[in-house]
Design an enzyme around this catalytic site. Sequence first.
Site, short mmCIF file in Angstrom:
data_model
loop_
_atom_site.label_atom_id
_atom_site.label_comp_id
_atom_site.label_asym_id
_atom_site.label_seq_id
_atom_site.Cartn_x
_atom_site.Cartn_y
_atom_site.Cartn_z
N ARG A 1 0.85 -1.19 0.00
CA ARG A 1 0.00 0.00 0.00
C ARG A 1 0.89 1.25 0.00
NH1 ARG A 1 -1.61 1.14 4.86
NH2 ARG A 1 -2.69 -0.83 5.20
N TYR B 1 -15.75 18.77 -13.72
CA TYR B 1 -16.26 17.42 -13.99
C TYR B 1 -17.42 17.07 -13.04
CZ TYR B 1 -16.05 12.30 -14.15
OH TYR B 1 -16.36 10.97 -14.25
N ASP C 1 -7.16 20.50 -12.55
CA ASP C 1 -7.48 19.22 -13.15
C ASP C 1 -7.10 19.33 -14.62
OD1 ASP C 1 -8.67 17.03 -14.39
OD2 ASP C 1 -10.34 16.97 -12.97
N LYS D 1 -8.01 8.72 -18.74
CA LYS D 1 -8.31 9.39 -20.01
C LYS D 1 -7.06 9.44 -20.90
CE LYS D 1 -12.12 9.77 -17.71
NZ LYS D 1 -12.49 10.93 -16.93
C1 LIG Z 1 -13.01 11.31 -15.65
C2 LIG Z 1 -12.63 12.57 -15.00
C3 LIG Z 1 -12.42 12.64 -13.62
C4 LIG Z 1 -12.65 11.46 -12.71
O1 LIG Z 1 -11.69 10.46 -12.93
P1 LIG Z 1 -11.97 8.90 -12.65
O2 LIG Z 1 -10.67 8.29 -13.06
O3 LIG Z 1 -13.13 8.48 -13.48
O4 LIG Z 1 -12.24 8.77 -11.19
C5 LIG Z 1 -12.01 13.84 -13.08
N1 LIG Z 1 -11.85 14.94 -13.85
C6 LIG Z 1 -12.05 14.91 -15.18
C7 LIG Z 1 -11.85 16.16 -15.97
C8 LIG Z 1 -12.45 13.74 -15.80
O5 LIG Z 1 -12.66 13.74 -17.12
#
Ligand SMILES: *Cc1c(COP(=O)(O)O)cnc(C)c1O
Length: 386
Positions: free
Chosen positions: A52, A104, A176, A201
Amino acid sequence: MTDSDYRFATRAIHAGQRPDPTTGAIMPPIYQTSTYVQPALGEPLEGYEYARVTNPTRHALEANVAALEGGRHGIAFASGLAAIEAIVKKLSAGDHVVTEENTYGGTTRMFRTILARLGIDFAFVDTRDLDALRAAIRPETRLIHLETPTNPMMRVTDLEAAAAIGREAGIPTCVDNTFASPYNQRPLELGIDLVVHSTTKYLNGHSDVIGGLVVTSSDEWGEHLYYMQKAAGAVPGPMDAWLTLRGTKTLAVRMEAHNRNGLAIAEWLSAHPKVEEVYYPGLPSHPQHALARKQMKGFTGMISLELGGMARARAMVEATRLFALAESLGGVESLIGHPAIMTHASVDPERRAAMGISDGLVRLSVGIEDVDDLRDDLEQALAAAP
Ligand SMILES: *Cc1c(COP(=O)(O)O)cnc(C)c1O
């Protein structure tokens, strides 16, 4: 030479990775283990005690993405949301966060339904407006959370200016950077303190892993985030770390292709008679095109388009053959989605409307297939729409 001496595409392939010292294996092994044998009591080998806390495959990914964002610390989590939660959990009840209102949907849901209940207060602000950002800051504000370009309206926040506002007020800033990827935008270079990714992504890029990662050059934040891995435990497994690392190696070539296809499709859509509006920061018609050009190298494969109503939007998303109807984005394959029914269903209808997420809005994640095939597919899908 250290990793930071190399240019981006070289770093993507080599940073954080050394041939395995025991065999010379050129790829980092998948250390699929939960614990490590200690040669003597209280003397673990190179600090490896329990997985962990430390895992060499995960460390390779963390060092790789840290190098791509130009930060000192990379800290991986089990998902993008877990990474964002780990950041905000440096705060305590009574503290306040200023956050971009068009962030998001899942982030908004976590802030409103979980962290707000634990006593952290959130102000949702249109951070394109720097005066509004400044005005939302209170004495108890401890974090500014930004997202640019935003999902799905492709709003752009001036990162250099927002970083300066945070610095002046003594408040850390976080971006982000999931939509842009470090190939197109590197917030730390613009003075931002923390960058967070859903590695699900563009970073992984192959739609086969859920993951998150934070990069920072602040030792204080780095220490907090390593502590969150250890003490709260939302870490990725070694196989997911390895797959993501395999994805980041091709980030430069993939993003070039996403940028090229995205721009071509956005230009083509803006001339289509059934499309009322195209939201893409790479188009001169985007209200913040100049700012986007200043802080981004390319504009990705993310495009939103307004079709003027549910009937036309539904018909289009159900008629595409190559563009798959699915949530998520950033993979090599093209996806199509309907934000109001899919990604932003958890946002209440009035707030959705205020953000411009109408029933006629369709979002594309343009992949790296042959662009003529993608255009043909959209053409026939729009022909099927009333
Ligand atoms: C998908 C996404 C998230 C969340 O990420 P997960 O890996 O699905 O938990 C956060 N911010 C943005 C801009 C996203 O596209």
